[in-house]
Design an enzyme around this catalytic site. Structure first.
Site, PDB file in Angstrom:
ATOM      1  N   ASN A   1      -6.619  -5.363   3.328  1.00  0.00           N
ATOM      2  CA  ASN A   1      -7.143  -5.137   1.978  1.00  0.00           C
ATOM      3  C   ASN A   1      -7.119  -6.369   1.077  1.00  0.00           C
ATOM      4  O   ASN A   1      -8.134  -6.687   0.465  1.00  0.00           O
ATOM      5  CB  ASN A   1      -6.438  -3.937   1.339  1.00  0.00           C
ATOM      6  CG  ASN A   1      -6.935  -2.629   1.938  1.00  0.00           C
ATOM      7  OD1 ASN A   1      -8.137  -2.471   2.155  1.00  0.00           O
ATOM      8  ND2 ASN A   1      -6.032  -1.719   2.236  1.00  0.00           N
TER       9      ASN A   1
ATOM     10  N   TYR B   1     -15.700   4.771  14.586  1.00  0.00           N
ATOM     11  CA  TYR B   1     -15.667   3.351  14.206  1.00  0.00           C
ATOM     12  C   TYR B   1     -16.608   2.596  15.139  1.00  0.00           C
ATOM     13  O   TYR B   1     -16.757   2.983  16.305  1.00  0.00           O
ATOM     14  CB  TYR B   1     -14.225   2.836  14.347  1.00  0.00           C
ATOM     15  CG  TYR B   1     -13.914   1.647  13.483  1.00  0.00           C
ATOM     16  CD1 TYR B   1     -13.923   1.749  12.099  1.00  0.00           C
ATOM     17  CD2 TYR B   1     -13.614   0.415  14.053  1.00  0.00           C
ATOM     18  CE1 TYR B   1     -13.632   0.654  11.298  1.00  0.00           C
ATOM     19  CE2 TYR B   1     -13.321  -0.685  13.256  1.00  0.00           C
ATOM     20  CZ  TYR B   1     -13.331  -0.553  11.886  1.00  0.00           C
ATOM     21  OH  TYR B   1     -13.042  -1.640  11.099  1.00  0.00           O
TER      22      TYR B   1
ATOM     23  N   LYS C   1       0.056   4.085   0.231  1.00  0.00           N
ATOM     24  CA  LYS C   1      -0.171   4.105   1.677  1.00  0.00           C
ATOM     25  C   LYS C   1       0.877   4.930   2.414  1.00  0.00           C
ATOM     26  O   LYS C   1       2.015   5.066   1.969  1.00  0.00           O
ATOM     27  CB  LYS C   1      -0.088   2.674   2.231  1.00  0.00           C
ATOM     28  CG  LYS C   1      -1.299   1.856   1.930  1.00  0.00           C
ATOM     29  CD  LYS C   1      -2.403   2.196   2.897  1.00  0.00           C
ATOM     30  CE  LYS C   1      -3.700   1.549   2.504  1.00  0.00           C
ATOM     31  NZ  LYS C   1      -4.861   2.244   3.040  1.00  0.00           N
TER      32      LYS C   1
ATOM     33  N   SER D   1      -7.617   2.625  -4.918  1.00  0.00           N
ATOM     34  CA  SER D   1      -7.282   2.425  -3.502  1.00  0.00           C
ATOM     35  C   SER D   1      -6.468   1.142  -3.383  1.00  0.00           C
ATOM     36  O   SER D   1      -6.416   0.333  -4.324  1.00  0.00           O
ATOM     37  CB  SER D   1      -8.568   2.302  -2.680  1.00  0.00           C
ATOM     38  OG  SER D   1      -9.235   1.097  -3.025  1.00  0.00           O
TER      39      SER D   1
HETATM   40  N1  LIG Z   1     -15.239  -3.236   5.416  1.00  0.00           N
HETATM   41  C1  LIG Z   1     -14.005  -3.701   5.567  1.00  0.00           C
HETATM   42  O1  LIG Z   1     -13.763  -4.684   6.244  1.00  0.00           O
HETATM   43  C2  LIG Z   1     -12.888  -3.002   4.856  1.00  0.00           C
HETATM   44  C3  LIG Z   1     -11.687  -3.655   4.597  1.00  0.00           C
HETATM   45  C4  LIG Z   1     -10.711  -2.982   3.852  1.00  0.00           C
HETATM   46  C5  LIG Z   1     -10.944  -1.668   3.425  1.00  0.00           C
HETATM   47  N2  LIG Z   1     -12.116  -1.083   3.758  1.00  0.00           N
HETATM   48  C6  LIG Z   1     -12.451   0.288   3.313  1.00  0.00           C
HETATM   49  O2  LIG Z   1     -12.150   0.396   1.935  1.00  0.00           O
HETATM   50  C7  LIG Z   1     -11.866   1.754   1.646  1.00  0.00           C
HETATM   51  C8  LIG Z   1     -10.520   1.807   0.913  1.00  0.00           C
HETATM   52  O3  LIG Z   1      -9.500   1.425   1.838  1.00  0.00           O
HETATM   53  P1  LIG Z   1      -7.971   1.470   1.379  1.00  0.00           P
HETATM   54  O4  LIG Z   1      -7.131   1.133   2.520  1.00  0.00           O
HETATM   55  O5  LIG Z   1      -7.845   0.673   0.136  1.00  0.00           O
HETATM   56  O6  LIG Z   1      -7.860   3.032   1.046  1.00  0.00           O
HETATM   57  P2  LIG Z   1      -6.688   3.901   0.409  1.00  0.00           P
HETATM   58  O7  LIG Z   1      -5.674   3.043  -0.251  1.00  0.00           O
HETATM   59  O8  LIG Z   1      -6.269   4.842   1.456  1.00  0.00           O
HETATM   60  O9  LIG Z   1      -7.448   4.706  -0.749  1.00  0.00           O
HETATM   61  C9  LIG Z   1      -8.491   5.584  -0.470  1.00  0.00           C
HETATM   62  C10 LIG Z   1      -9.370   5.690  -1.719  1.00  0.00           C
HETATM   63  O10 LIG Z   1     -10.527   6.463  -1.438  1.00  0.00           O
HETATM   64  C11 LIG Z   1     -10.681   7.441  -2.445  1.00  0.00           C
HETATM   65  N3  LIG Z   1     -11.367   8.590  -1.867  1.00  0.00           N
HETATM   66  C12 LIG Z   1     -10.983   9.317  -0.811  1.00  0.00           C
HETATM   67  N4  LIG Z   1     -11.888  10.267  -0.539  1.00  0.00           N
HETATM   68  C13 LIG Z   1     -12.867  10.131  -1.479  1.00  0.00           C
HETATM   69  C14 LIG Z   1     -14.079  10.834  -1.758  1.00  0.00           C
HETATM   70  N5  LIG Z   1     -14.466  11.872  -0.996  1.00  0.00           N
HETATM   71  N6  LIG Z   1     -14.809  10.425  -2.799  1.00  0.00           N
HETATM   72  C15 LIG Z   1     -14.424   9.382  -3.551  1.00  0.00           C
HETATM   73  N7  LIG Z   1     -13.288   8.689  -3.340  1.00  0.00           N
HETATM   74  C16 LIG Z   1     -12.527   9.066  -2.323  1.00  0.00           C
HETATM   75  C17 LIG Z   1      -9.276   7.755  -2.879  1.00  0.00           C
HETATM   76  O11 LIG Z   1      -9.294   8.370  -4.149  1.00  0.00           O
HETATM   77  P3  LIG Z   1      -8.151   9.443  -4.541  1.00  0.00           P
HETATM   78  O12 LIG Z   1      -6.870   8.652  -4.671  1.00  0.00           O
HETATM   79  O13 LIG Z   1      -8.626  10.015  -5.811  1.00  0.00           O
HETATM   80  O14 LIG Z   1      -8.065  10.423  -3.402  1.00  0.00           O
HETATM   81  C18 LIG Z   1      -8.693   6.353  -2.908  1.00  0.00           C
HETATM   82  O15 LIG Z   1      -9.096   5.679  -4.064  1.00  0.00           O
HETATM   83  C19 LIG Z   1     -11.867   2.491   2.985  1.00  0.00           C
HETATM   84  O16 LIG Z   1     -13.142   3.063   3.166  1.00  0.00           O
HETATM   85  C20 LIG Z   1     -11.652   1.375   3.984  1.00  0.00           C
HETATM   86  O17 LIG Z   1     -12.152   1.679   5.263  1.00  0.00           O
HETATM   87  C21 LIG Z   1     -13.082  -1.701   4.456  1.00  0.00           C
END
Ligand SMILES: NC(=O)c1ccc[n+]([C@@H]2O[C@H](COP(=O)([O-])OP(=O)(O)OC[C@H]3O[C@@H](n4cnc5c(N)ncnc54)[C@H](OP(=O)(O)O)[C@@H]3O)[C@@H](O)[C@H]2O)c1
Length: 330
Positions: free
Chosen positions: A128, A56, A324, A155
């Site tokens: 989120n 990170y 989650k 997600s």
């Molecule tokens: N930039 C920011 O400030 C910010 C803020 C919030 C979230 N985020 C990012 O947003 C993303 C989602 O976060 P979340 O908390 O909503 O996650 P989450 O609920 O844990 O869900 C993870 C998601 O990623 C998919 N995934 C996992 N591995 C994958 C791969 N190799 N190829 C394609 N899809 C894949 C999963 O699909 P399956 O269910 O099919 O496994 C699921 O849809 C993360 O990368 C997180 O770091 C960033």
């Protein structure tokens, strides 16, 4: 009241299940401007795992306690704290390490949660839902009836996008990698739900009636992000906020020259740090309102006690979850 608390801690970066342990710490004492919050719940987000792994952009001083978000109950106030009462349910800031029984925080950094929102859900309102809100407000000036497209739509962030977009009158094309999610996301308000693949662009065109899509939201990267970009209208914007595939963006020059696409990114922690208190509250208000109406409910696959931290992080690192993995505190 207990004289000690348990806290998750890591001293070196590495595989979270290997490097994390739980240790006892003294019960925290608030300074004049601080409050002690007894934690109710804290989720395990992808960013938490990345930070423990050392992947990170911000590396905390070690040893460190992870946890970018969570909610709890104010149980003790410093003598100078005004406008906060003992017993209030509050959301923690992102830099305190929420994976512990209790935490001491500057009172002005706490966000008080209104009545009618469960602590477990309050614990997942900051990252989120707030990101989804910003994604839908800060990049493209969408009007009611306009379309947007997102990947990893199942997600937690993706489901928030679906619900907030629905609330604002925008239409969503939701791309997932598992066919079994299609009906579920449609039922949650996704207008179109498609399984990612080579024919995505053709399918998007036929299911939206050739709509002009000016906003794409990418949290996967690699080929998936490219397929999303290819669905955008000329001048459209792809906002990246995650890289779940761990693959970099691949942007052919033609998408810049011939379609003039814009590529942006968001990091909600940075937005949060830069925002004034009133900007934060302005952003939280509609989220609280939706949560009070039973929306923005983050799905939970399993709740663990902090003592099972290793099993919990190993579970959170698995893909194809139904929701989650969270910590619930006594
Ligand atoms: N930039 C920011 O400030 C910010 C803020 C919030 C979230 N985020 C990012 O947003 C993303 C989602 O976060 P979340 O908390 O909503 O996650 P989450 O609920 O844990 O869900 C993870 C998601 O990623 C998919 N995934 C996992 N591995 C994958 C791969 N190799 N190829 C394609 N899809 C894949 C999963 O699909 P399956 O269910 O099919 O496994 C699921 O849809 C993360 O990368 C997180 O770091 C960033």
């Amino acid at each position: 009241m207990s004289k000690s608390i348990s806290a998750a801690v890591y001293e070196t970066h590495g595989n979270p299940a290997d490097v994390l342990r739980v240790e006892l710490r003294p019960w925290p004492t608030p300074a004049v401007d601080e409050a002690v919050v007894k934690m109710s719940a804290a989720p395990i987000n992808p960013a938490d795992l990345n930070q423990i792994e050392g992947k990170y952009p911000v590396r905390p001083e070690l040893p460190a306690t992870p946890g970018f978000e969570g909610a709890g109950i104010v149980v003790e106030l410093g003598s100078g704290v005004k406008n906060l009462t003992s017993g209030a349910l509050v959301i923690l800031p992102h830099n305190v390490g929420t994976w512990r029984d209790a935490v001491v925080v500057k009172a002005e950094e706490l966000v008080v949660v209104p009545e009618g929102i469960e602590p477990v859900q309050a614990a997942m309102l900051k990252i989120n839902p707030l990101t989804a809100w910003r994604l839908l407000h800060d990049y493209v000036d969408l009007q009611k009836g306009d379309w947007l497209i997102q990947n990893a739509a199942n997600s937690a962030a993706g489901r928030d996008v679906i619900q907030i977009a629905h609330e604002l009158g925008y239409k969503t094309v939701n791309v997932v990698r598992r066919a079994e999610l299609v009906d579920e996301l449609r039922a949650e308000g996704g207008d179109v739900v498609l399984v990612d693949g080579d024919s995505l662009r053709k399918e998007v065109k036929s299911t939206t009636g050739g709509a002009s899509i000016r906003l794409g939201l990418n949290s996967v990267g690699g080929d998936s992000a490219l397929r999303l970009a290819n669905c955008l209208a000329p001048g459209g914007t792809l906002v990246s906020f995650g890289a779940m595939s761990l693959q970099p963006l691949k942007i052919p020059t033609g998408l810049l020259i011939f379609k003039d696409l814009r590529f942006r990114g968001i990091w909600i922690n940075k937005w949060y740090d830069k925002a004034t208190r009133s900007e934060r509250m302005k952003a939280f208000r509609p989220l609280f309102d939706m949560a009070q109406r039973g929306l923005l409910k983050t799905r939970i696959e399993k709740a663990y006690p902090l003592s099972d931290v290793k099993a919990a992080v190993a579970h959170a690192a698995q893909s194809k979850r139904s929701g989650k993995i969270i910590f619930e505190f006594e």
